[in-house]
Design a protein around this motif. Sequence first.
Motif, PDB file in Angstrom:
ATOM      1  N   ARG A  19       0.724  -1.055   0.028  1.00 33.15           N
ATOM      2  CA  ARG A  19      -0.105   0.018  -0.075  1.00 33.15           C
ATOM      3  C   ARG A  19       0.842   1.121   0.047  1.00 33.15           C
ATOM      4  NH1 ARG A  19      -2.564   3.064   4.249  1.00 33.15           N
ATOM      5  NH2 ARG A  19      -1.512   1.964   5.691  1.00 33.15           N
ATOM      6  N   ASP A  20       0.494   2.331  -0.824  1.00 30.90           N
ATOM      7  CA  ASP A  20       1.229   3.530  -0.877  1.00 30.90           C
ATOM      8  C   ASP A  20       1.148   4.226   0.337  1.00 30.90           C
ATOM      9  OD1 ASP A  20       2.369   3.080  -3.236  1.00 30.90           O
ATOM     10  OD2 ASP A  20       1.015   4.194  -4.488  1.00 30.90           O
ATOM     11  N   VAL A  21       2.101   4.809   0.894  1.00 33.91           N
ATOM     12  CA  VAL A  21       2.251   5.668   2.010  1.00 33.91           C
ATOM     13  C   VAL A  21       2.895   6.833   2.144  1.00 33.91           C
ATOM     14  CG1 VAL A  21       2.845   5.661   4.582  1.00 33.91           C
ATOM     15  CG2 VAL A  21       1.425   3.802   3.717  1.00 33.91           C
ATOM     16  N   GLN A  22       2.397   7.966   2.394  1.00 36.88           N
ATOM     17  CA  GLN A  22       3.341   9.110   2.352  1.00 36.88           C
ATOM     18  C   GLN A  22       3.584   9.649   3.647  1.00 36.88           C
ATOM     19  OE1 GLN A  22       1.157  11.908  -0.277  1.00 36.88           O
ATOM     20  NE2 GLN A  22       2.704  11.484  -1.870  1.00 36.88           N
ATOM     21  N   VAL A  23       4.893   9.909   3.792  1.00 39.43           N
ATOM     22  CA  VAL A  23       5.460  10.358   5.262  1.00 39.43           C
ATOM     23  C   VAL A  23       6.442  11.502   5.097  1.00 39.43           C
ATOM     24  CG1 VAL A  23       4.981   8.112   6.303  1.00 39.43           C
ATOM     25  CG2 VAL A  23       7.271   8.639   5.290  1.00 39.43           C
ATOM     26  N   PRO A  24       6.537  12.308   5.716  1.00 37.73           N
ATOM     27  CA  PRO A  24       7.648  13.312   5.815  1.00 37.73           C
ATOM     28  C   PRO A  24       9.215  12.732   5.793  1.00 37.73           C
ATOM     29  CG  PRO A  24       6.253  13.760   7.542  1.00 37.73           C
ATOM     30  CD  PRO A  24       6.155  12.417   7.407  1.00 37.73           C
ATOM     31  N   ALA A  25       9.871  13.352   4.931  1.00 44.99           N
ATOM     32  CA  ALA A  25      11.481  12.963   4.761  1.00 44.99           C
ATOM     33  C   ALA A  25      11.764  13.079   5.840  1.00 44.99           C
ATOM     34  CB  ALA A  25      11.966  13.703   3.388  1.00 44.99           C
ATOM     35  N   GLY A  26      12.896  12.161   6.101  1.00 48.47           N
ATOM     36  CA  GLY A  26      13.611  12.118   7.135  1.00 48.47           C
ATOM     37  C   GLY A  26      13.168  11.455   8.641  1.00 48.47           C
ATOM     38  N   ALA A  27      11.893  11.037   8.418  1.00 42.26           N
ATOM     39  CA  ALA A  27      11.263  10.133   9.455  1.00 42.26           C
ATOM     40  C   ALA A  27      11.754   8.790   9.637  1.00 42.26           C
ATOM     41  CB  ALA A  27       9.649  10.316   9.121  1.00 42.26           C
ATOM     42  N   SER A  28      11.558   8.149  10.747  1.00 48.00           N
ATOM     43  CA  SER A  28      12.177   6.894  10.861  1.00 48.00           C
ATOM     44  C   SER A  28      10.954   6.016  10.369  1.00 48.00           C
ATOM     45  CB  SER A  28      12.251   6.529  12.427  1.00 48.00           C
ATOM     46  OG  SER A  28      11.295   6.433  13.216  1.00 48.00           O
ATOM     47  N   SER A  78      15.958   3.043  10.885  1.00 51.66           N
ATOM     48  CA  SER A  78      16.071   3.151   9.801  1.00 51.66           C
ATOM     49  C   SER A  78      15.214   4.604   9.328  1.00 51.66           C
ATOM     50  CB  SER A  78      15.380   1.977   9.012  1.00 51.66           C
ATOM     51  OG  SER A  78      16.133   0.782   9.351  1.00 51.66           O
ATOM     52  N   THR A  79      15.931   5.275   8.452  1.00 44.32           N
ATOM     53  CA  THR A  79      15.144   6.441   7.878  1.00 44.32           C
ATOM     54  C   THR A  79      14.529   6.140   6.401  1.00 44.32           C
ATOM     55  OG1 THR A  79      16.876   7.735   8.784  1.00 44.32           O
ATOM     56  CG2 THR A  79      15.733   8.879   7.125  1.00 44.32           C
TER      57      THR A  79
END
Length: 95
Positions: A19-28, A78-79
């Motif tokens: 499933r596609d998930v969008q998260v802020p860059a740099g998050a673990s 992991s980032t």
Amino acid sequence: MFQFLEPHAPLVTLKVDGRDVQVPAGASVALALLANTGGPTRYSPAAHGPRAPFCLMGVCHECTVEIEGQGITRSCLSTVCPGMRISTETGNGTL
Ligand code: FES
């Protein structure tokens, strides 16, 4: 239940269990999973009980997931990166 503190950070797209998930860059990866699935990151090999991140600092190993190209790894260490493919760990996983 969980949300990121920097809502205006650039987003990256990952695949979590297909499933596609969008998260802020740099998050673990652990934070990405907690914010988007809220569910377990793995199931214990013996009793198949649901497990989720606990310490968020690499000590407890409750957050392990399978990341394509990296095998089983602690998601809290992991980032996220664009296109990363993450699978919930079931059973013993693969090395
Ligand atoms: S949450 Fe404890 S090792 Fe990742």
